[in-house]
Write a protein that holds these residues in place. Structure first.
Motif, PDB file in Angstrom:
ATOM      1  N   ALA A  48      67.646  -3.448  56.185  1.00  0.00           N
ATOM      2  CA  ALA A  48      66.546  -2.678  55.613  1.00  0.00           C
ATOM      3  C   ALA A  48      66.862  -1.189  55.678  1.00  0.00           C
ATOM      4  CB  ALA A  48      65.247  -2.974  56.351  1.00  0.00           C
ATOM      5  N   GLN A  49      66.676  -0.500  54.563  1.00  0.00           N
ATOM      6  CA  GLN A  49      66.983   0.926  54.491  1.00  0.00           C
ATOM      7  C   GLN A  49      65.801   1.812  54.873  1.00  0.00           C
ATOM      8  OE1 GLN A  49      70.321   2.050  53.509  1.00  0.00           O
ATOM      9  NE2 GLN A  49      70.391  -0.073  54.242  1.00  0.00           N
ATOM     10  N   ARG A  50      64.600   1.307  54.687  1.00  0.00           N
ATOM     11  CA  ARG A  50      63.394   2.068  55.036  1.00  0.00           C
ATOM     12  C   ARG A  50      62.317   1.083  55.441  1.00  0.00           C
ATOM     13  NH1 ARG A  50      59.955   6.296  51.105  1.00  0.00           N
ATOM     14  NH2 ARG A  50      57.993   6.207  52.293  1.00  0.00           N
ATOM     15  N   ILE A  51      61.560   1.431  56.472  1.00  0.00           N
ATOM     16  CA  ILE A  51      60.466   0.577  56.953  1.00  0.00           C
ATOM     17  C   ILE A  51      59.229   1.448  57.153  1.00  0.00           C
ATOM     18  CG2 ILE A  51      59.653  -0.960  58.788  1.00  0.00           C
ATOM     19  CD1 ILE A  51      62.636  -1.519  59.411  1.00  0.00           C
ATOM     20  N   ASP A  52      58.136   1.079  56.500  1.00  0.00           N
ATOM     21  CA  ASP A  52      56.859   1.768  56.669  1.00  0.00           C
ATOM     22  C   ASP A  52      55.835   0.791  57.211  1.00  0.00           C
ATOM     23  OD1 ASP A  52      56.955   4.618  55.580  1.00  0.00           O
ATOM     24  OD2 ASP A  52      57.883   3.502  53.929  1.00  0.00           O
ATOM     25  N   TRP A  53      55.218   1.163  58.324  1.00  0.00           N
ATOM     26  CA  TRP A  53      54.151   0.368  58.914  1.00  0.00           C
ATOM     27  C   TRP A  53      52.828   0.960  58.455  1.00  0.00           C
ATOM     28  CZ3 TRP A  53      55.520  -3.958  61.517  1.00  0.00           C
ATOM     29  CH2 TRP A  53      56.852  -4.043  61.954  1.00  0.00           C
ATOM     30  N   LEU A  54      52.041   0.183  57.729  1.00  0.00           N
ATOM     31  CA  LEU A  54      50.796   0.656  57.138  1.00  0.00           C
ATOM     32  C   LEU A  54      49.613   0.115  57.929  1.00  0.00           C
ATOM     33  CD1 LEU A  54      51.827   0.087  53.430  1.00  0.00           C
ATOM     34  CD2 LEU A  54      51.851   2.229  54.704  1.00  0.00           C
ATOM     35  N   ASP A  55      48.808   1.018  58.446  1.00  0.00           N
ATOM     36  CA  ASP A  55      47.685   0.666  59.307  1.00  0.00           C
ATOM     37  C   ASP A  55      46.730  -0.271  58.568  1.00  0.00           C
ATOM     38  OD1 ASP A  55      45.603   0.493  61.071  1.00  0.00           O
ATOM     39  OD2 ASP A  55      45.231   2.654  61.206  1.00  0.00           O
ATOM     40  N   PRO A  56      46.558  -1.522  59.040  1.00  0.00           N
ATOM     41  CA  PRO A  56      45.676  -2.456  58.323  1.00  0.00           C
ATOM     42  C   PRO A  56      44.200  -2.224  58.592  1.00  0.00           C
ATOM     43  CG  PRO A  56      46.575  -3.520  60.267  1.00  0.00           C
ATOM     44  CD  PRO A  56      47.204  -2.152  60.203  1.00  0.00           C
ATOM     45  N   ARG A  57      43.869  -1.405  59.589  1.00  0.00           N
ATOM     46  CA  ARG A  57      42.467  -1.199  59.949  1.00  0.00           C
ATOM     47  C   ARG A  57      42.213   0.282  60.255  1.00  0.00           C
ATOM     48  NH1 ARG A  57      42.243  -5.488  58.101  1.00  0.00           N
ATOM     49  NH2 ARG A  57      41.384  -7.445  58.926  1.00  0.00           N
ATOM     50  N   PRO A  58      42.374   1.175  59.273  1.00  0.00           N
ATOM     51  CA  PRO A  58      42.078   2.587  59.551  1.00  0.00           C
ATOM     52  C   PRO A  58      40.606   2.772  59.885  1.00  0.00           C
ATOM     53  CG  PRO A  58      42.366   2.213  57.200  1.00  0.00           C
ATOM     54  CD  PRO A  58      42.759   0.945  57.886  1.00  0.00           C
ATOM     55  N   ASP A  59      40.320   3.757  60.723  1.00  0.00           N
ATOM     56  CA  ASP A  59      38.940   3.950  61.179  1.00  0.00           C
ATOM     57  C   ASP A  59      38.326   5.250  60.680  1.00  0.00           C
ATOM     58  OD1 ASP A  59      40.386   5.775  62.662  1.00  0.00           O
ATOM     59  OD2 ASP A  59      39.858   4.921  64.630  1.00  0.00           O
ATOM     60  N   ARG A  60      38.965   5.885  59.718  1.00  0.00           N
ATOM     61  CA  ARG A  60      38.385   7.097  59.150  1.00  0.00           C
ATOM     62  C   ARG A  60      38.807   7.214  57.695  1.00  0.00           C
ATOM     63  NH1 ARG A  60      40.782  11.445  63.142  1.00  0.00           N
ATOM     64  NH2 ARG A  60      40.083   9.773  64.527  1.00  0.00           N
ATOM     65  N   PRO A  61      37.978   7.901  56.856  1.00  0.00           N
ATOM     66  CA  PRO A  61      38.319   8.059  55.435  1.00  0.00           C
ATOM     67  C   PRO A  61      39.600   8.889  55.287  1.00  0.00           C
ATOM     68  CG  PRO A  61      35.998   8.532  55.879  1.00  0.00           C
ATOM     69  CD  PRO A  61      36.684   8.454  57.218  1.00  0.00           C
ATOM     70  N   PRO A  62      40.208   8.860  54.063  1.00  0.00           N
ATOM     71  CA  PRO A  62      39.693   8.352  52.800  1.00  0.00           C
ATOM     72  C   PRO A  62      39.853   6.846  52.660  1.00  0.00           C
ATOM     73  CG  PRO A  62      41.864   9.269  52.453  1.00  0.00           C
ATOM     74  CD  PRO A  62      41.493   9.562  53.891  1.00  0.00           C
ATOM     75  N   HIS A  63      39.687   6.374  51.426  1.00  0.00           N
ATOM     76  CA  HIS A  63      39.781   4.948  51.146  1.00  0.00           C
ATOM     77  C   HIS A  63      41.125   4.412  51.616  1.00  0.00           C
ATOM     78  CE1 HIS A  63      39.887   1.173  48.869  1.00  0.00           C
ATOM     79  NE2 HIS A  63      38.565   1.274  48.806  1.00  0.00           N
ATOM     80  N   VAL A  64      41.132   3.173  52.091  1.00  0.00           N
ATOM     81  CA  VAL A  64      42.337   2.579  52.663  1.00  0.00           C
ATOM     82  C   VAL A  64      43.490   2.554  51.665  1.00  0.00           C
ATOM     83  CG1 VAL A  64      41.558   0.240  52.083  1.00  0.00           C
ATOM     84  CG2 VAL A  64      43.238   0.558  53.903  1.00  0.00           C
ATOM     85  N   VAL A  65      43.213   2.307  50.391  1.00  0.00           N
ATOM     86  CA  VAL A  65      44.287   2.280  49.397  1.00  0.00           C
ATOM     87  C   VAL A  65      44.899   3.669  49.235  1.00  0.00           C
ATOM     88  CG1 VAL A  65      44.831   1.881  46.962  1.00  0.00           C
ATOM     89  CG2 VAL A  65      43.354   0.282  48.201  1.00  0.00           C
ATOM     90  N   ALA A  66      44.063   4.699  49.216  1.00  0.00           N
ATOM     91  CA  ALA A  66      44.574   6.064  49.122  1.00  0.00           C
ATOM     92  C   ALA A  66      45.437   6.397  50.340  1.00  0.00           C
ATOM     93  CB  ALA A  66      43.410   7.046  48.995  1.00  0.00           C
ATOM     94  N   GLN A  67      45.024   5.925  51.516  1.00  0.00           N
ATOM     95  CA  GLN A  67      45.811   6.178  52.719  1.00  0.00           C
ATOM     96  C   GLN A  67      47.174   5.504  52.644  1.00  0.00           C
ATOM     97  OE1 GLN A  67      43.870   6.089  56.597  1.00  0.00           O
ATOM     98  NE2 GLN A  67      41.886   5.811  55.602  1.00  0.00           N
ATOM     99  N   TRP A  68      47.199   4.257  52.178  1.00  0.00           N
ATOM    100  CA  TRP A  68      48.475   3.539  52.087  1.00  0.00           C
ATOM    101  C   TRP A  68      49.410   4.216  51.081  1.00  0.00           C
ATOM    102  CZ3 TRP A  68      45.843  -1.906  51.683  1.00  0.00           C
ATOM    103  CH2 TRP A  68      45.485  -2.334  52.980  1.00  0.00           C
ATOM    104  N   LEU A  69      48.870   4.571  49.916  1.00  0.00           N
ATOM    105  CA  LEU A  69      49.707   5.216  48.908  1.00  0.00           C
ATOM    106  C   LEU A  69      50.240   6.557  49.411  1.00  0.00           C
ATOM    107  CD1 LEU A  69      47.645   4.412  45.698  1.00  0.00           C
ATOM    108  CD2 LEU A  69      49.847   3.429  46.349  1.00  0.00           C
ATOM    109  N   ASP A  70      49.388   7.301  50.103  1.00  0.00           N
ATOM    110  CA  ASP A  70      49.830   8.588  50.642  1.00  0.00           C
ATOM    111  C   ASP A  70      50.938   8.403  51.676  1.00  0.00           C
ATOM    112  OD1 ASP A  70      49.382  11.562  51.014  1.00  0.00           O
ATOM    113  OD2 ASP A  70      48.995  10.848  53.054  1.00  0.00           O
ATOM    114  N   ALA A  71      50.796   7.376  52.531  1.00  0.00           N
ATOM    115  CA  ALA A  71      51.825   7.119  53.547  1.00  0.00           C
ATOM    116  C   ALA A  71      53.164   6.765  52.915  1.00  0.00           C
ATOM    117  CB  ALA A  71      51.365   5.999  54.470  1.00  0.00           C
ATOM    118  N   LEU A  72      53.120   6.161  51.726  1.00  0.00           N
ATOM    119  CA  LEU A  72      54.349   5.757  51.041  1.00  0.00           C
ATOM    120  C   LEU A  72      54.893   6.842  50.115  1.00  0.00           C
ATOM    121  CD1 LEU A  72      53.336   2.097  50.118  1.00  0.00           C
ATOM    122  CD2 LEU A  72      54.838   2.843  51.980  1.00  0.00           C
ATOM    123  N   GLY A  73      54.151   7.951  50.008  1.00  0.00           N
ATOM    124  CA  GLY A  73      54.626   9.048  49.185  1.00  0.00           C
ATOM    125  C   GLY A  73      54.229   8.977  47.731  1.00  0.00           C
TER     126      GLY A  73
END
Length: 243
Positions: free
Chosen positions: A73-98
């Motif tokens: 694997a060249q890159r590994i991103d762990w995406l929080d499945p249960r964030p506890d603060r805004p913004p929307h979870v999808v926006a958070q995941w996309l932001d974490a992935l760039g």
């Protein structure tokens, strides 16, 4: 190439433009090398991970990080499945992935018939009793949205919701409504019946609620233990109903 590692039954919920995505059933031997670090699984893991970018929707696991890296694997991103603060979870995941987040809510993933059905649809469960609205709240919403006493109501139930079948039926019938139960439907059947029959959907913060939103069905949603700013459905939905 995009590969999803998830339960095989979820393939039926992929939008048509993602049907070519490769899916590996999480519960089959094909997925085992990813999660069982050992020399005997190294080649199987390398076949899946060589030159890959892994997006894992779970808490970070140092052992798996080392294993996946060792297997290519060249890159590994762990995406929080249960964030506890805004913004929307999808926006958070996309932001974490760039990736820039799209404007929310999103357009429906499947077109509905030009003249969809007229049923009120309730899904009284959620997989967690703490997230569930009182049954009388569902009765109140049907009374508000219906055309008077005798309004037929389709009520769907998953594996975690079977204890609610009799109580919601009794509560609706006491209010003069007829319940049409849909118990343990296959996901493809659930999607198609929602798409073609539901006029309005009433539910808790659950997977079925998010599916209804993705179909463009107007919603009334109950939130209690989860934050609607993080978890509100993407699609056509009405204001969430807090506890």
């Amino acid at each position: 190439t995009i590969t999803l590692i998830t339960r095989g039954a979820y393939r039926e919920l992929l939008p048509d433009n993602l049907r070519s995505v490769h899916l590996i059933d999480l519960d089959t031997p094909r997925a085992l090398p990813l999660f069982a670090p050992s020399p005997s699984h190294a080649q199987g893991a390398r076949d899946l991970l060589a030159m890959s970018w892994v997006c894992a929707f779970t808490r970070p696991d140092p052992e798996l990080t080392d294993w996946w890296t060792a297997c290519g694997a060249q890159r590994i991103d762990w995406l929080d499945p249960r964030p506890d603060r805004p913004p929307h979870v999808v926006a958070q995941w996309l932001d974490a992935l760039g990736f820039p987040a799209p404007a929310l809510p999103m357009d429906p993933q499947w077109p509905r018939p030009s003249t969809p059905g007229n049923a009120l649809w309730c899904h009284p469960g959620s997989g967690s009793p703490q997230k569930n609205a009182p049954l009388q709240w569902f009765v109140q919403q049907v009374n508000r949205l219906g055309n008077g006493r005798g309004q037929p109501v389709i009520a769907s139930f998953g594996e975690a919701d079977l204890a609610l079948v009799d109580p919601i039926t009794v509560a609706m019938e006491a209010a003069g409504h007829t319940v049409i139960p849909l118990i343990l439907p296959k996901l493809g059947n659930l999607r198609e019946r929602l798409r073609t029959e539901a006029r309005h959907f009433v539910g808790n913060d659950s997977g079925v609620t998010h599916l209804a939103a993705a179909l463009g069905i107007p919603l009334t949603v109950w939130f209690s233990t989860t934050d609607p700013k993080i978890w509100h459905p993407l699609g056509a939905w009405q204001s969430p109903q807090p506890s």
